[in-house]
Design a protein around this motif. Structure first.
Motif, PDB file in Angstrom:
ATOM      1  N   TYR A 302      37.387   6.985  31.613  1.00  0.00           N
ATOM      2  CA  TYR A 302      37.748   5.780  32.210  1.00  0.00           C
ATOM      3  C   TYR A 302      37.134   4.846  31.698  1.00  0.00           C
ATOM      4  O   TYR A 302      36.071   4.863  30.968  1.00  0.00           O
ATOM      5  CB  TYR A 302      37.688   6.765  33.888  1.00  0.00           C
ATOM      6  N   ALA A 303      37.294   3.559  32.196  1.00  0.00           N
ATOM      7  CA  ALA A 303      36.238   2.684  32.121  1.00  0.00           C
ATOM      8  C   ALA A 303      36.985   1.110  33.482  1.00  0.00           C
ATOM      9  O   ALA A 303      35.435   1.471  33.734  1.00  0.00           O
ATOM     10  CB  ALA A 303      37.109   1.859  30.755  1.00  0.00           C
ATOM     11  N   CYS A 304      37.949   0.520  33.367  1.00  0.00           N
ATOM     12  CA  CYS A 304      37.969   0.013  34.506  1.00  0.00           C
ATOM     13  C   CYS A 304      38.015   0.281  36.332  1.00  0.00           C
ATOM     14  O   CYS A 304      37.492  -0.068  36.564  1.00  0.00           O
ATOM     15  CB  CYS A 304      39.167  -1.318  34.157  1.00  0.00           C
ATOM     16  N   ALA A 306      40.642  -0.108  37.953  1.00  0.00           N
ATOM     17  CA  ALA A 306      41.383  -1.166  39.009  1.00  0.00           C
ATOM     18  C   ALA A 306      42.979  -0.797  38.502  1.00  0.00           C
ATOM     19  O   ALA A 306      43.110  -1.893  38.598  1.00  0.00           O
ATOM     20  CB  ALA A 306      40.417  -2.198  38.395  1.00  0.00           C
ATOM     21  N   VAL A 308      43.710  -1.003  35.078  1.00  0.00           N
ATOM     22  CA  VAL A 308      43.820  -2.487  34.056  1.00  0.00           C
ATOM     23  C   VAL A 308      44.066  -2.507  32.530  1.00  0.00           C
ATOM     24  O   VAL A 308      45.034  -2.687  32.160  1.00  0.00           O
ATOM     25  CB  VAL A 308      42.748  -3.505  34.901  1.00  0.00           C
ATOM     26  N   CYS A 309      42.791  -1.098  32.452  1.00  0.00           N
ATOM     27  CA  CYS A 309      42.824  -1.063  30.795  1.00  0.00           C
ATOM     28  C   CYS A 309      43.454   0.042  30.276  1.00  0.00           C
ATOM     29  O   CYS A 309      43.996   0.047  29.059  1.00  0.00           O
ATOM     30  CB  CYS A 309      41.359  -0.526  31.085  1.00  0.00           C
ATOM     31  N   SER A 310      43.782   1.518  30.882  1.00  0.00           N
ATOM     32  CA  SER A 310      44.732   2.386  30.670  1.00  0.00           C
ATOM     33  C   SER A 310      43.927   3.144  30.113  1.00  0.00           C
ATOM     34  O   SER A 310      44.909   4.293  29.822  1.00  0.00           O
ATOM     35  CB  SER A 310      46.277   2.031  30.091  1.00  0.00           C
ATOM     36  N   HIS A 327      48.641  -2.144  36.748  1.00  0.00           N
ATOM     37  CA  HIS A 327      48.602  -3.154  35.618  1.00  0.00           C
ATOM     38  C   HIS A 327      49.071  -2.926  34.022  1.00  0.00           C
ATOM     39  O   HIS A 327      48.927  -3.849  33.499  1.00  0.00           O
ATOM     40  CB  HIS A 327      47.439  -3.712  35.633  1.00  0.00           C
TER      41      HIS A 327
ATOM     42  N   ALA B  88      46.726  -2.688  27.560  1.00  0.00           N
ATOM     43  CA  ALA B  88      45.626  -3.182  28.723  1.00  0.00           C
ATOM     44  C   ALA B  88      45.975  -4.482  29.176  1.00  0.00           C
ATOM     45  O   ALA B  88      46.359  -5.483  28.015  1.00  0.00           O
ATOM     46  CB  ALA B  88      44.110  -3.431  27.998  1.00  0.00           C
ATOM     47  N   MET B 118      31.806  -0.339  31.861  1.00  0.00           N
ATOM     48  CA  MET B 118      31.075   0.147  31.579  1.00  0.00           C
ATOM     49  C   MET B 118      29.705  -0.106  30.691  1.00  0.00           C
ATOM     50  O   MET B 118      29.629   0.771  29.474  1.00  0.00           O
ATOM     51  CB  MET B 118      32.494   0.552  30.488  1.00  0.00           C
TER      52      MET B 118
END
Lengths: 357, 253
Positions: A302-304, A306, A308-310, A327, B88, B118
């Motif tokens: 994971y990253a965001c 939110a 947003v980043c997929s 998004h 993204a 991150m």
């Protein structure tokens, strides 16, 4: 995010028995968006029996030809390429995203560079675009193309390459390597391997003068050529690759919803597959799939967090989840069962998700 | 021709991928994480440094700091655009997190990240004035160059190319920090510098991640890593030690 546009098919012709060259005209004022750079590709979409398929094909036209043209070779069992080869006709409308890809280098009219291209089969399409554009726009450039095919009758654009050799006399050199058809020179028969390249670099190609190499073909061929180029002193920045995997993703099955959906309490049993192993966890229905996995010490990506980043994308194989925000994923991905696990909350008492698909 | 090679064995043999269509799911996830880490660190780093511009003692220093803020933001944008190729939403992403937020100066978070983005752990600590910012940039600048050199050989060609463009720019930022250090020493700020170096040394060292990472092998097979966290950290310690000694500063033990 890139969007699909309508394009009209203005010409379709065979280059060999099982490959077509399709000329396209953007409509509804989208011409500017399709102003490509040599070596780029188009991604098409089409519905097959209610399921959307996307396929990418490289542009084979040069910048100065004033047309948008792709080459599509029929792949056994390939729904899209078979349709393009057998049914697509002039006047049809087809949908594609604007050109993408970075398989090119900047051109400079004053430069006098030596380019070396390697193409395997239909991998010639982007290389053809590059060599036509380069020879036209860099009057002092030389281009050597090593072109691998099974036999003479599977060489795409064979005549066009002959014409180009005449047009750019002394600046374009084409070496055909044929897997099964014997040629006058033994070296030109067989596969383009690391050893074959080393042989070519002895007498046929002056590798020391090469500024940039372009490689587009199947995986083993790319590996062999790249190794040979590095052996002969080219660094990674001088080697440009384009890979279209032979196995593009196939058709996905619809997710199934188990019969005893949504019944008890607020707990869900989730079977989560990651890196080849499956772990079953219990999580409350107000917790996202991602948080459930993380709480159980699974190393979920994971990253965001939110939507947003997929980065946290996974596929729902069984059961139902609700995605509260999205998004990043497109409709066709959602239809195939992909969700953003950071935004996905379980609705049914059991769900099965897979991060490996 | 053996055209049935799997993407996995192709990558393990040193193959290169060139666009999102043929990237396997686990590779995609690790690649996205790596890009998010870079983007978040650059955006958080630039945001933190922006506040320092005005603390620059002279116009040259303020120009250097402003240039660093501009170029780190630009570098984040280059990589964010590649994330965009994977779906993204780049515009939303850039505004998704409060990049200026920091923890307390004495927070002890080790190598962990905050819940919301991150950025590397080191970018969660606040800068404390000009001398502190220069020391942080000196140590982290070397770490970034080492990380970028490693990732410039990554198996996803568009990202490797972006990193090859970015590396000389970040190298210059590290050089600006070294020039700043020389000036501060001339001005008699050695003691303050040493204190800042002592503060940042363990925090920058921690940015190389856990030395017991279990992922190293699989990342190596995917062509996303060549060296282990421990190897990169050792390289940094050696380079940073030489650097500090050349300024007559002590290396924190």
């Amino acid at each position: 995010m890139a969007r699909f546009h309508d394009l009209t098919v203005t010409d379709v012709h065979k280059t060999i028995r099982d490959a077509v060259v399709v000329t396209l005209q953007p409509v509804n004022g989208a011409a500017e968006e399709f102003d490509f750079t040599q070596g780029q590709y188009l991604t098409f979409r089409r519905d097959f029996d209610g399921e959307e398929l996307r396929r990418s094909y490289s542009i084979c036209a040069g910048k100065d030809e004033g047309i948008l043209q792709v080459g599509i070779k029929r792949v056994d069992g390939g729904a899209f390429s078979t349709w393009a080869n057998e049914e697509l006709k002039v006047g049809d409308t087809i949908q594609a995203m604007p050109p993408m890809g970075g398989f090119f280098t900047a051109l400079d009219a004053d430069a006098s560079k030596h380019y070396l291209g390697f193409a395997g089969g239909s991998g010639v399409t982007p290389v053809l675009s590059i060599l036509k554009t380069t020879l036209a726009r860099e009057p002092k450039a030389r281009f050597t193309l090593v072109y691998a095919n099974k036999g003479v009758n599977t060489i795409m654009f064979r005549e066009e390459l002959e014409d180009l050799k005449n047009l750019y006399m002394g600046r374009l050199n084409v070496i055909h390597i044929l897997e099964s058809d014997a040629q006058d020179i033994d070296l030109f028969t067989g596969l383009v391997t690391q050893d074959k390249c080393a042989e070519l670099f002895k007498h046929w190609i002056d590798i020391k003068t090469v500024d940039t190499a372009f490689i587009c073909g199947p995986e083993p061929m790319m590996l062999g050529i790249a190794a040979a180029l590095r052996d002969h002193g080219l660094d990674d920045a001088q080697i440009k690759f384009e890979l279209f995997a032979s196995a593009q993703p196939g058709r996905a099955k619809r997710k199934t919803v188990s019969g005893d959906a949504a019944s008890s309490a607020n707990q869900t049993k989730a079977a989560i597959t990651m890196d080849g192993s499956t772990q079953t966890i219990t999580l409350p229905k107000d917790m996202s799939i991602l948080d459930g996995a993380l709480e159980n010490a699974m190393d979920a990506p994971y990253a965001c967090k939110a939507g947003v980043c997929s980065t946290c994308r996974c596929k729902v194989l069984e059961g139902e989840v609700e995605m509260v925000a999205n998004h990043a994923l497109e409709d066709y991905e959602v239809e195939k069962g992909y969700v953003l696990s950071c935004q996905a909350f379980p609705l049914t008492d059991t769900v099965t998700v897979d991060f490996d698909q | 021709m053996a055209e049935d090679m799997t993407i996995e064995s192709y990558l393990a043999a040193g193959g290169v991928l060139t666009n999102p269509t043929n990237v396997p799911p686990r590779y995609r996830a690790e690649l996205m994480k790596l890009m998010a880490t870079f983007v978040d660190s650059e955006l958080a780093g630039a945001a933190g440094f922006a506040d320092v511009i005005n603390a620059g003692p002279g116009i040259k220093e303020r120009i250097a700091a402003a240039k660093i803020v501009l170029e780190k933001t630009d570098n984040a944008d280059r990589v964010l655009r590649i994330m965009g190729d994977f779906g993204a939403d780049a515009d939303r992403y850039a505004n998704n997190h409060p990049w200026t937020t920091r923890l307390e100066r004495d927070a002890d978070i080790g190598t962990s990240r905050t819940d919301h983005d991150m950025r590397l752990a080191v970018f969660n600590y606040p800068l404390d004035g000009w001398v502190d910012a220069v020391a942080m940039n000196l140590l982290m600048g070397r770490a970034v160059v080492i990380q970028l050199t490693e990732f410039s050989m990554i198996s996803y060609q568009p990202l490797a190319e972006a990193f090859r463009t970015i590396t000389p720019i970040e190298t210059r930022h590290a050089e600006l920090a070294a020039e700043g250090v020389i000036k501060l020493i001339e001005e008699g700020e050695t003691a303050a510098l040493q204190a800042a170096v002592n503060y940042w040394w363990p925090r920058v060292a921690a940015s190389f991640g856990s030395s017991s990472s279990t992922k190293a092998e699989s990342l190596k097979e995917m062509g996303l890593r060549k060296s282990t966290n421990a190897e990169l950290k050792t390289r940094w310690e050696a380079e940073a030690t030489t650097l500090l000694e050349s300024f007559g500063l002590d290396v924190p033990s």
